[in-house]
Design an enzyme around this catalytic site. Sequence first.
Site, PDB file in Angstrom:
ATOM      1  N   HIS B 130       0.874  -1.172   0.000  1.00 13.85           N
ATOM      2  CA  HIS B 130       0.000   0.000   0.000  1.00 13.85           C
ATOM      3  C   HIS B 130       0.918   1.232   0.000  1.00 13.85           C
ATOM      4  O   HIS B 130       2.008   1.188   0.564  1.00 13.85           O
ATOM      5  CB  HIS B 130      -0.827  -0.048   1.293  1.00 13.85           C
ATOM      6  CG  HIS B 130      -1.914   0.978   1.382  1.00 13.85           C
ATOM      7  ND1 HIS B 130      -1.680   2.272   1.756  1.00 13.85           N
ATOM      8  CD2 HIS B 130      -3.246   0.896   1.158  1.00 13.85           C
ATOM      9  CE1 HIS B 130      -2.834   2.932   1.775  1.00 13.85           C
ATOM     10  NE2 HIS B 130      -3.800   2.118   1.417  1.00 13.85           N
ATOM     11  N   ASP B 207       3.044  -4.596   7.998  1.00 12.03           N
ATOM     12  CA  ASP B 207       1.778  -3.879   7.828  1.00 12.03           C
ATOM     13  C   ASP B 207       0.650  -4.903   7.881  1.00 12.03           C
ATOM     14  O   ASP B 207       0.437  -5.656   6.928  1.00 12.03           O
ATOM     15  CB  ASP B 207       1.808  -3.148   6.480  1.00 12.03           C
ATOM     16  CG  ASP B 207       0.501  -2.425   6.190  1.00 12.03           C
ATOM     17  OD1 ASP B 207      -0.422  -2.491   7.028  1.00 12.03           O
ATOM     18  OD2 ASP B 207       0.406  -1.782   5.119  1.00 12.03           O
ATOM     19  N   GLN B 210      -4.509  -5.327   6.581  1.00 16.66           N
ATOM     20  CA  GLN B 210      -5.492  -6.261   6.019  1.00 16.66           C
ATOM     21  C   GLN B 210      -5.471  -7.602   6.741  1.00 16.66           C
ATOM     22  O   GLN B 210      -6.402  -8.391   6.604  1.00 16.66           O
ATOM     23  CB  GLN B 210      -5.226  -6.482   4.514  1.00 16.66           C
ATOM     24  CG  GLN B 210      -5.384  -5.234   3.652  1.00 16.66           C
ATOM     25  CD  GLN B 210      -6.828  -4.741   3.554  1.00 16.66           C
ATOM     26  OE1 GLN B 210      -7.782  -5.494   3.776  1.00 16.66           O
ATOM     27  NE2 GLN B 210      -6.984  -3.465   3.228  1.00 16.66           N
TER      28      GLN B 210
HETATM   29  C1  LIG Z   1      -2.373  -2.864   3.416  1.00 19.28           C
HETATM   30  C2  LIG Z   1      -2.729  -1.502   3.920  1.00 19.28           C
HETATM   31  N1  LIG Z   1      -1.804  -0.758   4.543  1.00 19.28           N
HETATM   32  C3  LIG Z   1      -2.066   0.459   5.029  1.00 19.28           C
HETATM   33  C4  LIG Z   1      -3.311   1.010   4.896  1.00 19.28           C
HETATM   34  C5  LIG Z   1      -3.517   2.393   5.428  1.00 19.28           C
HETATM   35  O1  LIG Z   1      -4.460   2.451   6.441  1.00 19.28           O
HETATM   36  P1  LIG Z   1      -4.952   3.901   6.901  1.00 19.28           P
HETATM   37  O2  LIG Z   1      -5.496   4.554   5.651  1.00 19.28           O
HETATM   38  O3  LIG Z   1      -6.032   3.667   7.876  1.00 19.28           O
HETATM   39  O4  LIG Z   1      -3.781   4.615   7.430  1.00 19.28           O
HETATM   40  C6  LIG Z   1      -4.318   0.280   4.243  1.00 19.28           C
HETATM   41  C7  LIG Z   1      -5.685   0.810   4.049  1.00 19.28           C
HETATM   42  O5  LIG Z   1      -5.977   1.802   3.461  1.00 19.28           O
HETATM   43  C8  LIG Z   1      -4.016  -0.994   3.747  1.00 19.28           C
HETATM   44  O6  LIG Z   1      -4.938  -1.713   3.112  1.00 19.28           O
END
Ligand SMILES: Cc1ncc(COP(=O)(O)O)c(C=O)c1O
Lengths: 421, 421, 163, 163
Positions: B130, B207, B210
């Site tokens: 992400h 991370d 998910q």
């Molecule tokens: C794999 C992953 N990492 C990080 C995030 C970031 O999460 P947030 O937008 O709540 O900071 C997300 C979701 O948007 C995600 O799916």
Amino acid sequence: MEGLLPDLEVVRKDFPILGRTTADGLPLVYLDSANTSQKPQVVIDAMVDHLERHNANVARAMHLLGAEATEAFEGGRDKVAAFIGAPERDEVIFTKNASEALNLVAQTLGLEGAHRVGPGDVVVTTEMEHHSNIVPWQMLTQRTGAELRWFTFDEAGQLDLSQVDELITERTKVVTFTWVSNMLGTVNPVAELTRRAHEVGAIVVVDASQAAPQLPIDLAAMPVEERPDVVVFTGHKVVGPTGIGVLWGRRSLLEELPPFLGGGEMIETVTMERSTYAGLPHKFEAGTPPIVEAVGLGAAVDYLAGLGMEAVHAHEQAITAYALEGLGTVPGLRVLGPLDATQRGGAISFELAGVHPHDVAQVLDVRGIAVRAGHHCARPAHAKFGVQSSTRMSSYVYTTPGEIDALVEALHYTRDYFKVG
Amino acid sequence: MEGLLPDLEVVRKDFPILGRTTADGLPLVYLDSANTSQKPQVVIDAMVDHLERHNANVARAMHLLGAEATEAFEGGRDKVAAFIGAPERDEVIFTKNASEALNLVAQTLGLEGAHRVGPGDVVVTTEMEHHSNIVPWQMLTQRTGAELRWFTFDEAGQLDLSQVDELITERTKVVTFTWVSNMLGTVNPVAELTRRAHEVGAIVVVDASQAAPQLPIDLAAMPVEERPDVVVFTGHKVVGPTGIGVLWGRRSLLEELPPFLGGGEMIETVTMERSTYAGLPHKFEAGTPPIVEAVGLGAAVDYLAGLGMEAVHAHEQAITAYALEGLGTVPGLRVLGPLDATQRGGAISFELAGVHPHDVAQVLDVRGIAVRAGHHCARPAHAKFGVQSSTRMSSYVYTTPGEIDALVEALHYTRDYFKVG
Amino acid sequence: MSAELDALYQEIILDHYKNPHHKGLRGDPSADGTVEVHHVNPTCGDEVTLRVHLEEADGVLRVQDVSYDAVGCSISQASTSVMTDLVIGKPVEEAMGVHEVFLTLMQGKGSVEPDEEVLEDGIAFAGVAKFPARVKCALLGWMAWKDATSQSMTTTAQGGDDD
Amino acid sequence: MSAELDALYQEIILDHYKNPHHKGLRGDPSADGTVEVHHVNPTCGDEVTLRVHLEEADGVLRVQDVSYDAVGCSISQASTSVMTDLVIGKPVEEAMGVHEVFLTLMQGKGSVEPDEEVLEDGIAFAGVAKFPARVKCALLGWMAWKDATSQSMTTTAQGGDDD
Ligand SMILES: Cc1ncc(COP(=O)(O)O)c(C=O)c1O
Ligand SMILES: Cc1ncc(COP(=O)(O)O)c(C=O)c1O
């Protein structure tokens, strides 16, 4: 009593928590609003409605709920922009609280841009700041080799403005100060300090965490040379939820600053090698933003606007005057800060000779009266008075003269209980 | 169908938003849970109860409400710690979202400490991250002169582990990767990658944004050499509210890292000259924390624990298998990612030949079906497949096979509408 | 109401608050076996600077002296005063045991029966356990003592490698 | 349901989508009066690289050519195609006026009557205004055109200081 909100009893009904009682069945007298404010039903309802009917992620979702959530979230931004008279709604950035907003500015100023702070530069703050407006600047100056200097204040809680020429010089890159002190209640001269700072090309960062709840703010109406470059405040003190803060910044400054947090939402394009960044306000809003919080904050500032910020201010002043009078009847009680209610905000810190603030707060709590004891995140200001901590009462739109009476009576009782006097 | 949550209809009743309909009166089919999850009534109720009865600031307030709010807030931390089997509850730090948690680690690693990243050091990530787990590391490596390298992945959406020896070397200071990909659905080998990284003394940042919603996680049960040093996730994807994220970190690492944001709550003592900092978890929680959000998140992870994370995982797998089968019947549809439901998470991204993802999502939306179209904050992973965007369906505990049928039927309709095939 | 307060503010506590025992820093901070620490309650800013002097005799490590300077509320001041009464002169191991008993009392939310044999004046703090916000106050001095003592033991152990 | 979709996906839009006009970058990007820009819709990643060539004749600055490469949805592709039809050959001032009219239509949430005289095929986008999430798609190409044109005007104005 003059100045009180005309429909005070109706206002109180808007705040469900005020119906609570203590274990002994005593009514709750909440005098800790400078710490966090209570929430009216409309704010809670707006959040519930959002979660039960419109919840989705924003910006990136193009379905029905996504469109509704985006509209609700950006609507919160519009309301906040209107509340402070922001020249542009995209200059309103949502952070997690006031502290993050201050760190955002302090940290990015250390990285790049025309206002970059470096060795030999001076950052000016004051001795009456909340820790959240001291520590970020200590970190910035320590990391960059700049120098941190500060205005001191006098016994009456007023900044020593005779230091202006010495502190605000060609070397000064940033001048930062609180609009209203959370400990002393002092209202600082924003226009004057900003004008002086702008004369030497310094940027001005104002901590409005205590001002936004109490004073009408209209940034667009300020002469540009007297308008701060950055103004921050926090959602939970303006009858909104926790988890959201506001950073308003002049567009040209915000565009010049590098991004703070990197991630989703704040990008334009991403390759593994490099990324380019989105425009305002998204550039500074990495990740999923505080969506339901923005909805709640929007409802909160609308609620305050509905009461009228002039009326809110008048109410605070009336209650504060009444409280200063009442506190004056308690032997051995010393108020730390200005004594003229028309020149100050609604937080009143005091010492009670012979009883430690924790013990004061404890006795009051048993009587259902919630005040704060401690350093109120303003240790340097306490050190100035040679004390470690104090007791603080702070009122808000729901505070009644009767509650002040209860406080004063409880303070008399406290002295009796600890057999002082 | 085997594996579904036994009380699926009861579970659905827990989520008030699922009772909504579109303007045309169609039922809502929410297949965008990887973007954000819906909230059960218990989460909403816990937040409302807190705001209406226990709201106060935490830690620093010693009155009745302050004690209740502190207990509720710290209770949220206990629940989160239990949810992921954290070795210590004080290792759980609340941030504003997963993105802030990743930035916190990336930025503080650039400042000081035994793991400080500097010129010549290597940070390893993957091409399927992400944006929130790419951009912070780009910023870190750009600012420090370190090098950012990454694992690529193959057509089947699996990381190319043959690169391990080349990427994870003595020069490698950090290895970071997503546990479950939000675009491909791939589940990465956490234990294996962590062991390899630890062999060279690199720290491992996972991370779990998910993974936390879908997989049982028990950090304390992992062999220490296979346990990541940092695991992050975000509240709004585990049926909790926005405005809160979680950073779990090994105590010894968190103690070594310098503070990130400075301000109230994270200090020990403050003088104008310098400050000392509080211990964990407060050191990394500057300013008023996400209080009502922690209450909501606590209720959320309790709700999931009540369903049982094994059962939640089985449900996701059953629905995902059923969806992969259904999507296979749509001509011209290509799934981007693993095709075996037992080897993947519940987000399925796909292309539909001849119809752009936005147009797919639009047609689906008119039929009440919410999916996501775009790059899902994973542009590099899309680039890998030579596409700019895709359509993504993602299920969760409330998803029924009937909803998958509706999706598949709507995709057939979409092809007809755009006259492809 | 007053009963609730009286449960917290036992006479013993108010006495120690008004006339604290062993207050004022004593001894040579750089002497062998002496360690000085500074502890803070970040919530309220209460502070204690505390000096512990351990000494070994007949193979037993003892708390020779504890002295301190402190600012804080009645609970934190009285608790520190009572603590010095309880640990000074005791073998370290026994003093640590007393500390454990006090800790258990404080964390018991009011459900633990205090043991007067062990805690002496310390039993007056039983009521504090029902006020979660004040437990930290009651523990401030104890935590400082434990920290200083542990540090001193490490250095003493190093210095005494040869026995 | 289908009626709602049909309001969005007018035949004209689908036609332009399948057969976009003026697509493919043309001309010399470094020529005088030519500016190339790259715009992105960060929400969905749609991208357009667009080249504008302005030329002055008889004291009137004209949009001599617009060409582009783009990836994106039917709405963004069709809108860019229609835009090129509307602005190529027009005096810049007039083309900017058309842009204003299109912008007003898009921001009207469905309440603005489209003017066929001015917008020609562009009136097909009237339905898009009712889909807030798609308005950005419809504007992507127009925004890129406006940006490139403004940039070119600045350089042209500098180059043409002597008239
Ligand atoms: C794999 C992953 N990492 C990080 C995030 C970031 O999460 P947030 O937008 O709540 O900071 C997300 C979701 O948007 C995600 O799916
Ligand atoms: C003057 C002032 N500045 C900053 C803050 C910090 O606000 P927050 O804790 O919401 O970040 C506060 C409140 O605590 C405050 O009173």
